[in-house]
Design a protein around this motif. Structure first.
Motif, PDB file in Angstrom:
ATOM      1  N   TYR A 102       0.836  -1.203   0.000  1.00 52.53           N
ATOM      2  CA  TYR A 102       0.000   0.000   0.000  1.00 52.53           C
ATOM      3  C   TYR A 102       0.870   1.252   0.000  1.00 52.53           C
ATOM      4  CZ  TYR A 102      -3.852   3.103   1.387  1.00 52.53           C
ATOM      5  OH  TYR A 102      -4.792   4.109   1.424  1.00 52.53           O
ATOM      6  N   LYS A 103       1.856   1.274   0.887  1.00 55.13           N
ATOM      7  CA  LYS A 103       2.729   2.440   0.997  1.00 55.13           C
ATOM      8  C   LYS A 103       3.546   2.639  -0.279  1.00 55.13           C
ATOM      9  CE  LYS A 103       6.205   4.536   4.015  1.00 55.13           C
ATOM     10  NZ  LYS A 103       6.913   4.435   5.321  1.00 55.13           N
ATOM     11  N   SER A 104       4.048   1.559  -0.846  1.00 55.95           N
ATOM     12  CA  SER A 104       4.858   1.640  -2.062  1.00 55.95           C
ATOM     13  C   SER A 104       4.077   2.292  -3.196  1.00 55.95           C
ATOM     14  CB  SER A 104       5.316   0.243  -2.495  1.00 55.95           C
ATOM     15  OG  SER A 104       6.090  -0.363  -1.490  1.00 55.95           O
ATOM     16  N   ALA A 105       2.794   1.954  -3.304  1.00 58.83           N
ATOM     17  CA  ALA A 105       1.960   2.553  -4.343  1.00 58.83           C
ATOM     18  C   ALA A 105       1.649   4.011  -4.035  1.00 58.83           C
ATOM     19  CB  ALA A 105       0.660   1.760  -4.494  1.00 58.83           C
ATOM     20  N   MET A 106       1.289   4.290  -2.784  1.00 59.45           N
ATOM     21  CA  MET A 106       0.861   5.642  -2.415  1.00 59.45           C
ATOM     22  C   MET A 106       1.966   6.686  -2.587  1.00 59.45           C
ATOM     23  SD  MET A 106      -2.262   6.295  -1.694  1.00 59.45           S
ATOM     24  CE  MET A 106      -3.801   5.451  -1.350  1.00 59.45           C
ATOM     25  N   VAL A 107       3.206   6.327  -2.283  1.00 54.70           N
ATOM     26  CA  VAL A 107       4.274   7.323  -2.379  1.00 54.70           C
ATOM     27  C   VAL A 107       4.510   7.730  -3.834  1.00 54.70           C
ATOM     28  CG1 VAL A 107       5.334   6.505  -0.253  1.00 54.70           C
ATOM     29  CG2 VAL A 107       6.179   5.638  -2.428  1.00 54.70           C
ATOM     30  N   ASN A 108       4.208   6.836  -4.773  1.00 53.61           N
ATOM     31  CA  ASN A 108       4.330   7.165  -6.190  1.00 53.61           C
ATOM     32  C   ASN A 108       3.120   7.945  -6.683  1.00 53.61           C
ATOM     33  OD1 ASN A 108       6.698   5.693  -7.911  1.00 53.61           O
ATOM     34  ND2 ASN A 108       6.286   4.617  -6.006  1.00 53.61           N
ATOM     35  N   ILE A 109       1.947   7.527  -6.277  1.00 48.20           N
ATOM     36  CA  ILE A 109       0.726   8.241  -6.637  1.00 48.20           C
ATOM     37  C   ILE A 109       0.799   9.679  -6.137  1.00 48.20           C
ATOM     38  CG2 ILE A 109      -1.759   8.353  -6.163  1.00 48.20           C
ATOM     39  CD1 ILE A 109      -1.723   5.244  -6.143  1.00 48.20           C
ATOM     40  N   SER A 110       1.373   9.862  -4.956  1.00 48.87           N
ATOM     41  CA  SER A 110       1.517  11.192  -4.369  1.00 48.87           C
ATOM     42  C   SER A 110       2.328  12.126  -5.266  1.00 48.87           C
ATOM     43  CB  SER A 110       2.184  11.076  -2.992  1.00 48.87           C
ATOM     44  OG  SER A 110       2.366  12.346  -2.397  1.00 48.87           O
ATOM     45  N   ASP A 111       3.354  11.590  -5.935  1.00 45.45           N
ATOM     46  CA  ASP A 111       4.179  12.416  -6.823  1.00 45.45           C
ATOM     47  C   ASP A 111       3.377  12.951  -8.005  1.00 45.45           C
ATOM     48  OD1 ASP A 111       6.573  12.352  -5.438  1.00 45.45           O
ATOM     49  OD2 ASP A 111       7.270  10.529  -6.413  1.00 45.45           O
ATOM     50  N   ILE A 112       2.464  12.152  -8.526  1.00 45.18           N
ATOM     51  CA  ILE A 112       1.631  12.603  -9.643  1.00 45.18           C
ATOM     52  C   ILE A 112       0.704  13.725  -9.186  1.00 45.18           C
ATOM     53  CG2 ILE A 112      -0.111  11.946 -11.340  1.00 45.18           C
ATOM     54  CD1 ILE A 112       2.601  10.709 -11.939  1.00 45.18           C
ATOM     55  N   PHE A 113       0.091  13.549  -8.017  1.00 48.91           N
ATOM     56  CA  PHE A 113      -0.769  14.607  -7.485  1.00 48.91           C
ATOM     57  C   PHE A 113       0.031  15.886  -7.231  1.00 48.91           C
ATOM     58  CE2 PHE A 113      -3.716  11.130  -5.774  1.00 48.91           C
ATOM     59  CZ  PHE A 113      -4.658  11.351  -6.768  1.00 48.91           C
ATOM     60  N   ALA A 114       1.294  15.734  -6.824  1.00 48.27           N
ATOM     61  CA  ALA A 114       2.134  16.893  -6.525  1.00 48.27           C
ATOM     62  C   ALA A 114       2.438  17.735  -7.760  1.00 48.27           C
ATOM     63  CB  ALA A 114       3.438  16.442  -5.875  1.00 48.27           C
ATOM     64  N   MET A 115       2.205  17.171  -8.940  1.00 47.61           N
ATOM     65  CA  MET A 115       2.353  17.922 -10.192  1.00 47.61           C
ATOM     66  C   MET A 115       0.994  18.399 -10.715  1.00 47.61           C
ATOM     67  SD  MET A 115       5.650  17.946 -11.073  1.00 47.61           S
ATOM     68  CE  MET A 115       5.695  18.172 -12.847  1.00 47.61           C
ATOM     69  N   ASN A 116      -0.041  18.236  -9.880  1.00 43.17           N
ATOM     70  CA  ASN A 116      -1.410  18.595 -10.247  1.00 43.17           C
ATOM     71  C   ASN A 116      -1.935  17.710 -11.371  1.00 43.17           C
ATOM     72  OD1 ASN A 116      -3.704  20.183  -9.667  1.00 43.17           O
ATOM     73  ND2 ASN A 116      -3.298  21.554 -11.371  1.00 43.17           N
ATOM     74  N   GLY A 117      -1.455  16.461 -11.387  1.00 46.03           N
ATOM     75  CA  GLY A 117      -1.873  15.512 -12.400  1.00 46.03           C
ATOM     76  C   GLY A 117      -2.828  14.470 -11.856  1.00 46.03           C
ATOM     77  N   THR A 118      -3.231  13.557 -12.741  1.00 51.21           N
ATOM     78  CA  THR A 118      -4.112  12.447 -12.382  1.00 51.21           C
ATOM     79  C   THR A 118      -3.382  11.139 -12.650  1.00 51.21           C
ATOM     80  OG1 THR A 118      -6.063  13.736 -13.002  1.00 51.21           O
ATOM     81  CG2 THR A 118      -6.337  11.344 -12.818  1.00 51.21           C
ATOM     82  N   PRO A 119      -3.163  10.305 -11.623  1.00 51.22           N
ATOM     83  CA  PRO A 119      -2.466   9.028 -11.841  1.00 51.22           C
ATOM     84  C   PRO A 119      -3.332   8.065 -12.628  1.00 51.22           C
ATOM     85  CG  PRO A 119      -3.282   9.169  -9.585  1.00 51.22           C
ATOM     86  CD  PRO A 119      -3.567  10.501 -10.220  1.00 51.22           C
ATOM     87  N   ARG A 120      -2.703   7.318 -13.557  1.00 46.40           N
ATOM     88  CA  ARG A 120      -3.470   6.414 -14.410  1.00 46.40           C
ATOM     89  C   ARG A 120      -2.933   4.977 -14.410  1.00 46.40           C
ATOM     90  NH1 ARG A 120      -8.267   8.766 -14.831  1.00 46.40           N
ATOM     91  NH2 ARG A 120      -8.254  10.718 -16.015  1.00 46.40           N
ATOM     92  N   GLN A 121      -1.613   4.805 -14.541  1.00 47.62           N
ATOM     93  CA  GLN A 121      -1.032   3.459 -14.640  1.00 47.62           C
ATOM     94  C   GLN A 121       0.155   3.314 -13.690  1.00 47.62           C
ATOM     95  OE1 GLN A 121      -1.456   5.242 -17.674  1.00 47.62           O
ATOM     96  NE2 GLN A 121      -3.297   4.184 -18.374  1.00 47.62           N
ATOM     97  N   MET A 122       0.499   2.046 -13.408  1.00 41.16           N
ATOM     98  CA  MET A 122       1.625   1.754 -12.524  1.00 41.16           C
ATOM     99  C   MET A 122       2.360   0.515 -13.013  1.00 41.16           C
ATOM    100  SD  MET A 122       1.585   1.328  -8.373  1.00 41.16           S
ATOM    101  CE  MET A 122       1.208   3.067  -8.163  1.00 41.16           C
ATOM    102  N   VAL A 123       3.697   0.575 -12.955  1.00 38.38           N
ATOM    103  CA  VAL A 123       4.565  -0.558 -13.282  1.00 38.38           C
ATOM    104  C   VAL A 123       5.296  -0.953 -12.009  1.00 38.38           C
ATOM    105  CG1 VAL A 123       6.496  -1.347 -14.686  1.00 38.38           C
ATOM    106  CG2 VAL A 123       4.813   0.212 -15.664  1.00 38.38           C
TER     107      VAL A 123
END
Length: 354
Positions: free
Chosen positions: A69-90
């Motif tokens: 959960y944490k591993s995903a959230m810390v990456n999703i947070s970076d997208i939000f920090a650019m005022n973006g919308t997260p869509r995909q994850m590798v």
């Protein structure tokens, strides 16, 4: 089940066979040499984080579900920090032979809970062997209109400095977990030296008492990306001039914004949001709570600047605090203490290479 029984491709299929795309931009996910994504009218945002066992996490006190959960959230947070919308994850993982298939199921369970929360598709990755502990590398891909993207470099004189949530709680949670870990190993060592098998048997089921401190533990092992704040800013027609998430500590992140924007700042100690449990824990550990809030890191709250004309809107926002203002670079970067004195703001946040 031993991972070797499934093999690399069998494991991938086992963990991802029921993944269904949630985004139109996801054309092909897991199963080919590459994921295929289509963004005809958007800018593509890409961020990646690597988490190493013993450096970024300790499996003594974080289970694999929360780690996913944490591993995903810390990456999703970076997208939000650019005022973006997260869509995909590798997702790429290197692991040793001590891990079983069930362990990876737990990791992916936490990963998928985080991704489902924000509508993110898991579209691929890699799995290999590690001789030095668990290693996790995650790349998150997002989208944004070019005009909406917020960088670190956009702050200017008289802009207001804002933060979401509260700060220092994740660091206090880490200190609490580390303290209980030391106590546990000290008791084990003493029991071994004394040859006390009964005590060793009891310690095998050791559970620390975190009553009254649950919030601190949650903030450390289960951080939340603040997509809710981004949504609210959009609803109120507020576009930040600069923004980033607080992963390494407020002081470090604010210094990044000032450096890239070529400006100074005044940060007011009395305005830094701190939770009651954080303050109590800092006192218990004989630590300065402001220092913890400034330098602790891993809060994953949003630090952003807005035009002074947005003051009234910001005042109406729940869970957002005005903590200072941007100044001309010639005035320096200062922390204004509770007694009104000013001191140089120093970046003392997390540095993994130290």
């Amino acid at each position: 089940m031993e991972i070797a029984q499934l093999g690399e491709f069998g494991l991938i299929k086992h963990l991802t066979q029921d993944l269904k795309p949630k985004n139109e931009s996801t054309r092909t996910g897991v199963g080919d040499d590459c994921a295929v994504m289509h963004y005809p009218d958007k800018e593509v945002l890409v961020t990646t984080d690597m988490l190493m066992e013993g450096i970024h996490f300790d499996l003594t006190y974080i289970d694999l579900k929360h780690l996913g959960y944490k591993s995903a959230m810390v990456n999703i947070s970076d997208i939000f920090a650019m005022n973006g919308t997260p869509r995909q994850m590798v997702v790429s993982i290197a692991l040793g032979k001590r891990f079983k298939v069930e362990d990876l199921e737990e990791f992916y369970s936490g990963l998928r809970i985080a991704c489902d929360k924000w509508g993110v598709d898991i579209v691929g990755g890699d799995t290999t062997t590690s001789m030095t502990g668990l290693a996790i590398s995650i790349t998150c891909i997002g989208e944004a209109d070019a005009a909406d993207i917020v960088y670190r470099k956009g702050a200017s004189d008289t802009d207001l400095i804002c933060v979401s949530g509260n700060l220092g709680a994740a660091y206090m949670g880490l200190q609490l977990l580390e303290r209980e870990k030391r106590v546990y190993y000290q008791q084990v060592e003493e029991a071994r030296k004394a040859g006390n098998q009964a005590t060793l048997k009891e310690l095998a089921h050791f559970q620390p008492d975190f009553a009254g401190k649950e919030y601190l533990i949650e903030r450390q092992i289960m951080p939340e990306a603040r997509g809710d704040i981004i949504a609210r800013l959009r609803e109120m027609n507020i576009r930040p001039t600069a923004m980033m998430d607080i992963s390494d500590g407020l002081s470090s992140e604010l210094m990044h914004i000032c450096s890239q924007s070529g400006c100074g700042c005044r940060l007011f100690e009395k305005s830094i949001p701190i939770d009651y449990q954080t303050a109590i824990m800092a006192e218990e550990l004989n630590m300065n709570v402001t220092t913890c809030a400034l330098n602790g890191g891993e809060d994953y709250e949003l630090l952003f600047t807005v035009r002074i004309g947005d003051y009234e809107k910001i005042e109406q926002m729940e869970d957002v605090r005005l903590v200072g203002h941007i100044t001309d670079a010639s005035l320096g970067r200062k922390l204004v203490c509770r007694d009104g004195t000013e001191m140089e703001l120093v970046a003392q946040g997390w540095n993994p290479l130290k």
